[in-house]
Design a protein around this motif. Structure first.
Motif, PDB file in Angstrom:
ATOM      1  N   ILE A 139     -54.248 -24.427 -65.326  1.00  0.00           N
ATOM      2  CA  ILE A 139     -53.721 -25.642 -65.957  1.00  0.00           C
ATOM      3  C   ILE A 139     -54.861 -26.477 -66.518  1.00  0.00           C
ATOM      4  CG2 ILE A 139     -52.566 -27.851 -65.490  1.00  0.00           C
ATOM      5  CD1 ILE A 139     -50.918 -26.342 -63.349  1.00  0.00           C
ATOM      6  N   HIS A 174     -53.674 -23.796 -60.608  1.00  0.00           N
ATOM      7  CA  HIS A 174     -54.230 -25.133 -60.838  1.00  0.00           C
ATOM      8  C   HIS A 174     -55.410 -25.078 -61.797  1.00  0.00           C
ATOM      9  CE1 HIS A 174     -56.813 -28.636 -59.828  1.00  0.00           C
ATOM     10  NE2 HIS A 174     -55.651 -29.271 -59.735  1.00  0.00           N
ATOM     11  N   LEU A 196     -46.491 -25.958 -59.978  1.00  0.00           N
ATOM     12  CA  LEU A 196     -47.722 -25.635 -60.706  1.00  0.00           C
ATOM     13  C   LEU A 196     -47.427 -24.697 -61.881  1.00  0.00           C
ATOM     14  CD1 LEU A 196     -50.105 -25.114 -57.653  1.00  0.00           C
ATOM     15  CD2 LEU A 196     -50.336 -26.900 -59.387  1.00  0.00           C
ATOM     16  N   MET A 226     -50.756 -34.221 -64.359  1.00  0.00           N
ATOM     17  CA  MET A 226     -49.619 -33.305 -64.372  1.00  0.00           C
ATOM     18  C   MET A 226     -48.389 -33.995 -64.959  1.00  0.00           C
ATOM     19  SD  MET A 226     -50.672 -30.430 -62.852  1.00  0.00           S
ATOM     20  CE  MET A 226     -51.821 -29.801 -61.613  1.00  0.00           C
ATOM     21  N   GLU A 263     -45.780 -26.495 -64.746  1.00  0.00           N
ATOM     22  CA  GLU A 263     -46.763 -27.328 -65.421  1.00  0.00           C
ATOM     23  C   GLU A 263     -47.616 -26.474 -66.356  1.00  0.00           C
ATOM     24  OE1 GLU A 263     -48.923 -30.567 -66.646  1.00  0.00           O
ATOM     25  OE2 GLU A 263     -47.113 -30.554 -65.388  1.00  0.00           O
ATOM     26  N   SER A 297     -58.851 -33.275 -58.186  1.00  0.00           N
ATOM     27  CA  SER A 297     -57.510 -32.702 -58.110  1.00  0.00           C
ATOM     28  C   SER A 297     -57.505 -31.447 -57.242  1.00  0.00           C
ATOM     29  CB  SER A 297     -57.000 -32.365 -59.513  1.00  0.00           C
ATOM     30  OG  SER A 297     -55.689 -31.843 -59.461  1.00  0.00           O
ATOM     31  N   GLY A 329     -51.787 -34.281 -58.575  1.00  0.00           N
ATOM     32  CA  GLY A 329     -51.113 -34.338 -59.870  1.00  0.00           C
ATOM     33  C   GLY A 329     -51.626 -35.456 -60.741  1.00  0.00           C
ATOM     34  N   PHE A 384     -43.974 -30.962 -62.273  1.00  0.00           N
ATOM     35  CA  PHE A 384     -44.828 -30.828 -61.097  1.00  0.00           C
ATOM     36  C   PHE A 384     -44.358 -31.742 -59.979  1.00  0.00           C
ATOM     37  CE2 PHE A 384     -48.408 -32.430 -58.574  1.00  0.00           C
ATOM     38  CZ  PHE A 384     -48.915 -31.248 -58.056  1.00  0.00           C
TER      39      PHE A 384
END
Length: 338
Positions: free
Chosen positions: A69, A66, A331, A281, A334, A214, A276, A285
């Motif tokens: 990302i 996460h 995840l 996202m 993504e 998030s 998300g 996802f």
């Protein structure tokens, strides 16, 4: 004429009884190739099957990916931290499971499923268990101090409270699964800070704070995920727990467990969706993480027989893999495709 073929067994009925109840006596598969004197320590640390390790690792993995990302971290950094988190989870899992059995030994003697664990049956002495706990915890701490940013210690410190209290929670409250969820899900926050992304920042001097919404949603849904699978796990011991006065959500909900967990699954899906949305996202996802985890947990609630310890163990063992893998896949996709 030969004997008639047996009817096909259900997944839960096909599992060997020692695997089935996860009671600390399993010595099959790869454990059989080790010296017999090693087996009790493998059982003590819950390494066969390695469900305990990955129940700790998955939240850390969620946090790492996460954070990657959010800041577009290079793949080499992500891979390195995933390995570091796995090593730390392995050591911490060993320490906490051994310590759990050491503290719970007097109770384990009274519960059919756990009465043959290494300490109650005398295969491992309390002193040996204590020494092993300390060494594994020390090694896990070294991983934290050496590989993670310096501020990680400040983020790890608050989790000492639920981690310590959980071992006694079932003596005091029916919400022991919530306490477990709070400390296991903390791995999301640790995975995030390991990548240099603070899940929250508090400025005590100026009375200000900032929250990574998030990441916090990912943490909160992980708490609920733990509540779901550990409540299922607790149903294996519901009769003995009731008899000896131990508490759990399984004891509290009784015949209403499926209904109660259905609401928890709904809340988990909403939080995963919110995570998300806050992180913007993409489509993969929502398909893999949100829908995949919702369907896997929904199938478990629909198909599990909570009155049958065999069914509870099978869905605990297999269900958490399905859900954890779904969220990890969502995840990961993504990260790769964004």
């Amino acid at each position: 004429m030969g004997k008639a073929s047996k009817s096909r067994q259900s997944p839960t009925k096909a599992i060997r009884s020692d695997e089935l109840i996860y009671g600390g006596i399993h010595s099959g598969t790869w454990v059989s190739y080790l010296p017999p004197s090693w087996a009790p320590y493998i059982q003590l640390a819950r390494l066969s099957p390695p469900a305990g390790v990955f129940l700790i690792y998955f939240p850390h993995l969620f946090g790492v990916i996460h954070a990657a990302i959010q800041q577009r971290s290079p793949a080499t950094e992500v891979q390195k931290m995933c390995v570091v988190m796995l090593a730390g989870s392995f050591l911490f899992s060993n320490a906490i499971h051994i310590w759990n059995d050491l503290v719970d030994a007097p109770i384990d003697k009274l519960v059919a499923r756990t009465s043959r664990r290494p300490i109650p049956r005398g295969a491992v002495s309390p002193l040996a268990a204590f020494i092993l706990t300390v060494t594994q915890a020390a090694e896990a701490t070294l991983v934290l101090l050496y590989f993670l940013p310096a501020q990680s210690v400040l983020y790890a410190a608050p989790n000492i409270i639920p981690t310590t209290y959980y071992l006694w929670a079932k003596r005091h409250t029916h919400f022991a699964q919530v306490v477990l969820g709070v400390w296991l899900a903390w791995g999301v926050l640790m995975g995030s800070i390991a990548m240099g992304v603070a899940p929250y920042v508090v400025d005590f001097a100026n009375g200000e704070y900032a929250i990574n919404k998030s990441a916090i949603c990912l943490y909160l849904l992980s708490v609920r995920w733990t509540v779901i699978y550990d409540t299922v796990y607790a149903h294996q011991d519901i009769k003995d727990d009731t008899k000896i006065g131990m508490k759990s959500l399984a004891v509290l909900f009784r015949g209403r467990t499926k209904l109660a967990l259905s609401f928890v699954i709904g809340a988990m899906a909403l939080l995963l969706n919110a995570s998300g949305q806050y992180a913007e996202m993409g489509f993969p996802f929502y398909i893999f993480a949100v829908l995949g985890s919702f369907l896997s947990l929904g199938a478990m609630i629909a198909m599990i027989d909570l009155e049958d310890p065999a069914s509870c163990w099978w869905w605990f063992r297999c269900g958490f893999w399905l859900t954890g893998s779904s969220i990890s896949a969502g995840l990961s996709l993504e990260y790769v495709l964004a």
